[in-house]
Design a protein around this motif. Structure first.
Motif, PDB file in Angstrom:
ATOM      1  N   THR A   1       0.795  -1.181  -0.070  1.00 14.44           N
ATOM      2  CA  THR A   1      -0.241   0.046   0.113  1.00 14.44           C
ATOM      3  C   THR A   1       0.979   1.253  -0.104  1.00 14.44           C
ATOM      4  N   GLN A   2       1.980   1.119   0.687  1.00 12.80           N
ATOM      5  CA  GLN A   2       2.652   2.414   0.832  1.00 12.80           C
ATOM      6  C   GLN A   2       3.345   2.838  -0.418  1.00 12.80           C
ATOM      7  N   SER A   3       3.842   1.866  -1.005  1.00 13.29           N
ATOM      8  CA  SER A   3       4.625   2.037  -2.058  1.00 13.29           C
ATOM      9  C   SER A   3       3.682   2.462  -3.448  1.00 13.29           C
ATOM     10  N   SER A   4       2.533   1.964  -3.642  1.00 10.97           N
ATOM     11  CA  SER A   4       1.365   2.465  -4.245  1.00 10.97           C
ATOM     12  C   SER A   4       0.968   3.691  -4.214  1.00 10.97           C
ATOM     13  N   VAL A   5       0.766   4.353  -3.021  1.00 14.45           N
ATOM     14  CA  VAL A   5       0.313   5.548  -2.629  1.00 14.45           C
ATOM     15  C   VAL A   5       1.682   6.546  -3.028  1.00 14.45           C
ATOM     16  N   LEU A   6       2.614   6.031  -2.968  1.00 11.49           N
ATOM     17  CA  LEU A   6       4.000   7.133  -3.102  1.00 11.49           C
ATOM     18  C   LEU A   6       3.937   7.155  -4.641  1.00 11.49           C
ATOM     19  N   ALA A   7       4.082   6.116  -5.412  1.00  9.21           N
ATOM     20  CA  ALA A   7       4.311   6.010  -6.758  1.00  9.21           C
ATOM     21  C   ALA A   7       3.162   6.743  -7.494  1.00  9.21           C
ATOM     22  N   GLY A   8       1.673   6.629  -6.801  1.00  9.10           N
ATOM     23  CA  GLY A   8       0.628   7.284  -7.269  1.00  9.10           C
ATOM     24  C   GLY A   8       0.828   8.903  -7.295  1.00  9.10           C
ATOM     25  N   VAL A   9       1.435   9.455  -6.207  1.00  4.24           N
ATOM     26  CA  VAL A   9       1.778  10.805  -5.985  1.00  4.24           C
ATOM     27  C   VAL A   9       2.372  11.255  -7.231  1.00  4.24           C
ATOM     28  N   ARG A  10       3.362  10.619  -7.706  1.00  6.77           N
ATOM     29  CA  ARG A  10       4.273  11.092  -8.845  1.00  6.77           C
ATOM     30  C   ARG A  10       4.032  10.437 -10.378  1.00  6.77           C
ATOM     31  N   ALA A  11       2.866   9.863 -10.347  1.00 11.53           N
ATOM     32  CA  ALA A  11       2.415   9.230 -11.557  1.00 11.53           C
ATOM     33  C   ALA A  11       2.109  10.319 -12.776  1.00 11.53           C
ATOM     34  N   ILE A  12       1.468  11.359 -12.080  1.00 16.07           N
ATOM     35  CA  ILE A  12       1.573  12.611 -13.382  1.00 16.07           C
ATOM     36  C   ILE A  12       2.497  13.553 -13.245  1.00 16.07           C
TER      37      ILE A  12
ATOM     38  N   LEU B   1       2.563   8.507   5.653  1.00 20.61           N
ATOM     39  CA  LEU B   1       2.370   6.919   5.743  1.00 20.61           C
ATOM     40  C   LEU B   1       3.034   6.274   6.802  1.00 20.61           C
ATOM     41  N   ARG B   2       4.256   7.051   7.474  1.00 20.93           N
ATOM     42  CA  ARG B   2       4.859   6.472   8.383  1.00 20.93           C
ATOM     43  C   ARG B   2       3.879   6.309   9.580  1.00 20.93           C
ATOM     44  N   THR B   3       3.072   7.608   9.626  1.00 14.34           N
ATOM     45  CA  THR B   3       2.288   7.547  10.721  1.00 14.34           C
ATOM     46  C   THR B   3       1.040   6.391  10.870  1.00 14.34           C
TER      47      THR B   3
ATOM     48  N   MET C   1       1.496   3.575   9.406  1.00 13.60           N
ATOM     49  CA  MET C   1       2.115   2.365   9.561  1.00 13.60           C
ATOM     50  C   MET C   1       2.187   1.991  11.112  1.00 13.60           C
ATOM     51  N   TYR C   2       2.301   3.039  11.973  1.00 16.56           N
ATOM     52  CA  TYR C   2       2.548   2.939  13.258  1.00 16.56           C
ATOM     53  C   TYR C   2       1.085   2.656  13.924  1.00 16.56           C
ATOM     54  N   ALA C   3       0.040   3.231  13.320  1.00 14.77           N
ATOM     55  CA  ALA C   3      -1.371   3.041  13.824  1.00 14.77           C
ATOM     56  C   ALA C   3      -1.983   1.667  13.359  1.00 14.77           C
ATOM     57  N   SER C   4      -1.183   0.905  12.299  1.00 15.76           N
ATOM     58  CA  SER C   4      -2.092   0.008  11.705  1.00 15.76           C
ATOM     59  C   SER C   4      -1.645  -1.462  12.106  1.00 15.76           C
ATOM     60  N   GLY C   5      -0.898  -1.562  13.439  1.00 14.19           N
ATOM     61  CA  GLY C   5      -0.588  -3.096  13.810  1.00 14.19           C
ATOM     62  C   GLY C   5       0.530  -3.862  12.833  1.00 14.19           C
ATOM     63  N   VAL C   6       1.390  -3.017  12.307  1.00 15.85           N
ATOM     64  CA  VAL C   6       2.419  -3.808  11.622  1.00 15.85           C
ATOM     65  C   VAL C   6       3.327  -4.316  12.586  1.00 15.85           C
ATOM     66  N   MET C   7       3.897  -3.846  13.461  1.00 17.88           N
ATOM     67  CA  MET C   7       4.868  -4.536  14.323  1.00 17.88           C
ATOM     68  C   MET C   7       4.001  -5.069  15.688  1.00 17.88           C
ATOM     69  N   PHE C   8       2.886  -4.905  16.041  1.00 19.90           N
ATOM     70  CA  PHE C   8       2.173  -5.435  17.130  1.00 19.90           C
ATOM     71  C   PHE C   8       0.556  -5.642  16.938  1.00 19.90           C
ATOM     72  N   SER C   9       0.077  -6.472  17.645  1.00 24.36           N
ATOM     73  CA  SER C   9      -1.308  -6.793  17.501  1.00 24.36           C
ATOM     74  C   SER C   9      -2.407  -5.665  18.437  1.00 24.36           C
ATOM     75  N   ILE C  10      -2.996  -5.147  17.368  1.00 25.09           N
ATOM     76  CA  ILE C  10      -3.792  -4.043  18.044  1.00 25.09           C
ATOM     77  C   ILE C  10      -4.755  -4.140  19.329  1.00 25.09           C
ATOM     78  N   PRO C  11      -5.419  -5.342  19.339  1.00 23.92           N
ATOM     79  CA  PRO C  11      -6.296  -5.799  20.424  1.00 23.92           C
ATOM     80  C   PRO C  11      -5.512  -5.840  21.662  1.00 23.92           C
ATOM     81  N   ALA C  12      -4.181  -6.735  21.558  1.00 23.07           N
ATOM     82  CA  ALA C  12      -3.456  -6.965  22.631  1.00 23.07           C
ATOM     83  C   ALA C  12      -2.766  -5.648  23.297  1.00 23.07           C
TER      84      ALA C  12
END
Length: 309
Positions: A120-131, A221-223, A225-236
């Motif tokens: 997702t991150q790479s798709s968004v960054l590539a989209g910003v520069r697509a045009i 996007l970094r923010t 990522m930190y809010a999406s549970g990449v490194m941890f379980s959100i419920p836990a």
């Protein structure tokens, strides 16, 4: 003779005044605006007619991305793996982010999260520069401009599929063996691709007029990522925290977390349905449809303005 002299001279023919309504003049002669926005249905048909270009363009970009590196396309796998190693050291060992995740599951959990979020991150960054990053192509050729952000999203999908080979090795190394549940990866990644493409279209239009957006997006996007549970379980992590119920729901139902959870559920044996929020597939479908439709229409609305000034 006198009769001829008494006869008033014939009125000279006067030229018609020039027509001031240029649009009406052009329409009267069958002329249309160059690069005018087609109807939505016609636009879809144009994109389908350029499908071979979209695929070839994405493959060419993928090949060229690492052409100057000695390891070549191995960096497609090495980069997210190195990120996962750093996150494991910082979050898994130092900060104790493994809470709620069995020790033999955390590495596959983390690697899967990094790979899927990077998609997702790479798709968004590539989209910003697509045009804005392809103005020469946009101004030189006439084609549906949505081809570019779609091609970049497709490029990131191909890169993820290449990386899935390493992800499978990681799963088997931690005793999560292939079974029927692995087939759920196909609908999960398909929905994520539609979602990513919608985001790429939205940010392609925004980035075409605001080039500085490309400098801001890595922080956003970094923010995310930190809010999406990449490194941890959100419920836990929220279990003992005094946070509002709505905030916990927002974090669990945000699209990045949804797609990561679905791929983890499909691939990791011990990552069962108890880790998933309710109605997870409905949310995955809803996010994909919402982002895909809104992104496509939003981008199409400005079709005739791309590359102009």
């Amino acid at each position: 003779m006198s009769q001829a002299l008494d006869t008033p001279p014939a009125a000279s023919a006067r030229p018609e005044p020039p027509e001031t309504d240029l649009a009406a003049l052009a329409a009267r002669h069958g002329l249309t605006v160059s690069g005018a926005r087609p109807s939505l249905g016609a636009y879809v048909r144009q994109l389908w007619g350029r499908r071979h270009f979209i695929l070839a363009f994405s493959q060419a970009k993928l090949t060229a991305q690492y052409s100057k590196a000695k390891l070549g396309q191995l960096w497609q796998v090495a980069t997210p793996l190195l990120n996962a190693a750093v996150y494991f050291f910082i979050f898994g060992l130092l900060l104790g982010a493994r809470k709620g995740i069995p020790s033999d599951v955390y590495v596959p959990f983390l690697v899967t999260g990094v790979f899927v979020f990077t998609f997702t991150q790479s798709s968004v960054l590539a989209g910003v520069r697509a045009i804005s990053g392809n103005l020469g192509l946009v101004r030189a050729l006439h084609f549906p401009r949505a081809s570019l952000p779609i091609s970049f999203a497709l490029q990131q999908l191909q890169q993820l599929l290449f990386s899935m080979i390493v992800l499978v090795v990681v799963m088997i190394g931690f005793r999560s063996y292939p079974d029927a549940s692995w087939l759920l990866v196909i609908p999960a990644l398909t929905l994520q691709f539609v979602f990513n493409t919608g985001l790429a279209l939205i940010f392609a239009r925004m980035g075409s007029k605001t080039p500085d957006l490309a400098q801001l997006m890595p922080f956003v996007l970094r923010t995310w990522m930190y809010a999406s549970g990449v490194m941890f379980s959100i419920p836990a992590m929220l279990e003992d925290k005094n946070v509002p119920a709505w905030l916990a729901d927002v974090l669990q139902w945000n699209p990045a977390a949804i797609y990561m959870d679905l791929v983890r559920f499909a691939l990791i044996d011990k990552y069962d349905s108890s880790y998933l929020p309710p109605h997870v597939w409905a949310f995955a479908l809803g996010w994909a449809v919402l982002a895909g439709v809104v992104g496509f229409v939003y981008f199409w609305k400005a079709e005739e303005r791309y590359g102009r000034g």
